[in-house]
Design a protein around this motif. Structure first.
Motif, short mmCIF file in Angstrom:
data_model
loop_
_atom_site.label_atom_id
_atom_site.label_comp_id
_atom_site.label_asym_id
_atom_site.label_seq_id
_atom_site.Cartn_x
_atom_site.Cartn_y
_atom_site.Cartn_z
N TYR A 1 -10.48 -48.56 -37.22
CA TYR A 1 -9.33 -49.41 -36.99
C TYR A 1 -8.58 -49.61 -38.30
CZ TYR A 1 -6.53 -53.03 -34.78
OH TYR A 1 -5.48 -53.75 -34.26
N THR A 2 -8.02 -48.50 -38.78
CA THR A 2 -7.24 -48.47 -40.02
C THR A 2 -5.98 -47.66 -39.76
OG1 THR A 2 -8.31 -46.45 -40.79
CG2 THR A 2 -9.33 -48.53 -41.46
N THR A 3 -5.08 -47.64 -40.73
CA THR A 3 -3.88 -46.82 -40.61
C THR A 3 -4.25 -45.35 -40.47
OG1 THR A 3 -2.68 -48.43 -41.94
CG2 THR A 3 -1.69 -46.24 -41.73
N LYS A 4 -5.23 -44.91 -41.24
CA LYS A 4 -5.68 -43.51 -41.15
C LYS A 4 -6.24 -43.20 -39.76
CE LYS A 4 -8.71 -40.13 -43.33
NZ LYS A 4 -9.74 -39.89 -44.34
N GLY A 5 -7.02 -44.12 -39.19
CA GLY A 5 -7.58 -43.93 -37.86
C GLY A 5 -6.48 -43.84 -36.80
N ALA A 6 -5.46 -44.68 -36.92
CA ALA A 6 -4.34 -44.66 -35.98
C ALA A 6 -3.58 -43.33 -36.07
CB ALA A 6 -3.40 -45.83 -36.25
N THR A 7 -3.37 -42.87 -37.29
CA THR A 7 -2.66 -41.61 -37.50
C THR A 7 -3.45 -40.43 -36.91
OG1 THR A 7 -1.68 -42.49 -39.52
CG2 THR A 7 -1.65 -40.10 -39.26
N GLN A 8 -4.75 -40.41 -37.15
CA GLN A 8 -5.60 -39.34 -36.59
C GLN A 8 -5.58 -39.37 -35.07
OE1 GLN A 8 -9.33 -40.29 -38.47
NE2 GLN A 8 -9.08 -38.69 -40.01
N CYS A 9 -5.66 -40.56 -34.50
CA CYS A 9 -5.67 -40.70 -33.05
C CYS A 9 -4.36 -40.18 -32.44
CB CYS A 9 -5.90 -42.16 -32.66
SG CYS A 9 -6.09 -42.42 -30.89
N TYR B 1 -11.79 -50.59 -32.61
CA TYR B 1 -11.56 -49.19 -32.93
C TYR B 1 -10.29 -48.71 -32.25
CZ TYR B 1 -16.54 -49.03 -34.16
OH TYR B 1 -17.76 -49.25 -34.72
N TYR B 2 -9.69 -47.64 -32.79
CA TYR B 2 -8.69 -46.89 -32.05
C TYR B 2 -9.46 -45.86 -31.23
CZ TYR B 2 -4.88 -48.81 -34.79
OH TYR B 2 -3.97 -49.66 -35.36
N ALA B 3 -8.95 -45.56 -30.04
CA ALA B 3 -9.65 -44.63 -29.16
C ALA B 3 -8.68 -43.66 -28.52
CB ALA B 3 -10.39 -45.40 -28.08
N LEU B 4 -9.08 -42.40 -28.47
CA LEU B 4 -8.33 -41.37 -27.73
C LEU B 4 -8.84 -41.43 -26.30
CD1 LEU B 4 -6.36 -38.97 -27.76
CD2 LEU B 4 -8.32 -37.51 -28.28
N ALA B 5 -7.93 -41.70 -25.38
CA ALA B 5 -8.32 -41.91 -23.98
C ALA B 5 -7.54 -40.97 -23.07
CB ALA B 5 -8.09 -43.35 -23.58
N ALA C 1 -10.32 -47.43 -15.34
CA ALA C 1 -10.17 -46.04 -14.92
C ALA C 1 -9.70 -45.14 -16.07
CB ALA C 1 -9.22 -45.93 -13.74
N GLN C 2 -10.08 -45.45 -17.28
CA GLN C 2 -9.77 -44.59 -18.41
C GLN C 2 -11.06 -44.03 -18.96
OE1 GLN C 2 -7.76 -46.73 -21.49
NE2 GLN C 2 -9.53 -47.93 -22.05
N THR C 3 -10.97 -42.88 -19.58
CA THR C 3 -12.13 -42.26 -20.20
C THR C 3 -11.87 -42.14 -21.69
OG1 THR C 3 -12.57 -40.99 -18.20
CG2 THR C 3 -13.61 -40.22 -20.21
N ILE C 4 -12.76 -42.70 -22.49
CA ILE C 4 -12.64 -42.62 -23.95
C ILE C 4 -13.22 -41.28 -24.40
CG2 ILE C 4 -13.34 -43.64 -26.15
CD1 ILE C 4 -11.46 -45.45 -24.58
N SER C 5 -12.39 -40.48 -25.06
CA SER C 5 -12.83 -39.18 -25.55
C SER C 5 -13.41 -39.25 -26.96
CB SER C 5 -11.67 -38.18 -25.55
OG SER C 5 -11.18 -38.00 -24.26
N ARG C 6 -12.78 -40.09 -27.79
CA ARG C 6 -13.19 -40.17 -29.19
C ARG C 6 -12.74 -41.51 -29.76
NH1 ARG C 6 -12.07 -35.68 -33.89
NH2 ARG C 6 -13.40 -36.69 -35.39
#
Length: 77
Positions: A41-49, A72-76, A32-37
């Motif tokens: 899977y790096t430190t930079k990706g985690a920081t941006q997320c 990947y890191y994902a904004l949900a 029941a989650q929606t992935i927005s973006r």
């Protein structure tokens, strides 16, 4: 008649391919989650997320997801 059948067949192939991509990219219905973006899977990706989750407001959070064997890191929401 043959032209119409070819067009219908090509249209159905497009729908099937688009549905397959959606099934791969979207999380399972049980979550029941929606992935927005997604982010690398790096430190930079985690920081941006995390930064975008803070800007997006309540209900948004960062998580990890695996798509086609790649993490990947994902904004949900």
């Amino acid at each position: 008649m043959k032209t119409t059948l070819r067009r219908l067949s090509a249209g159905m192939a497009t729908v099937v391919a688009a549905t397959a991509v959606a099934v791969i990219l979207l999380p399972g219905m049980a979550s029941a989650q929606t992935i927005s973006r997604i982010y690398s899977y790096t430190t930079k990706g985690a920081t941006q997320c995390r930064a975008e989750a803070n800007v997006a407001g309540p209900g948004y959070y960062c998580t990890t997801t695996t798509i086609a064997g790649t993490k990947y890191y994902a904004l949900a929401y």
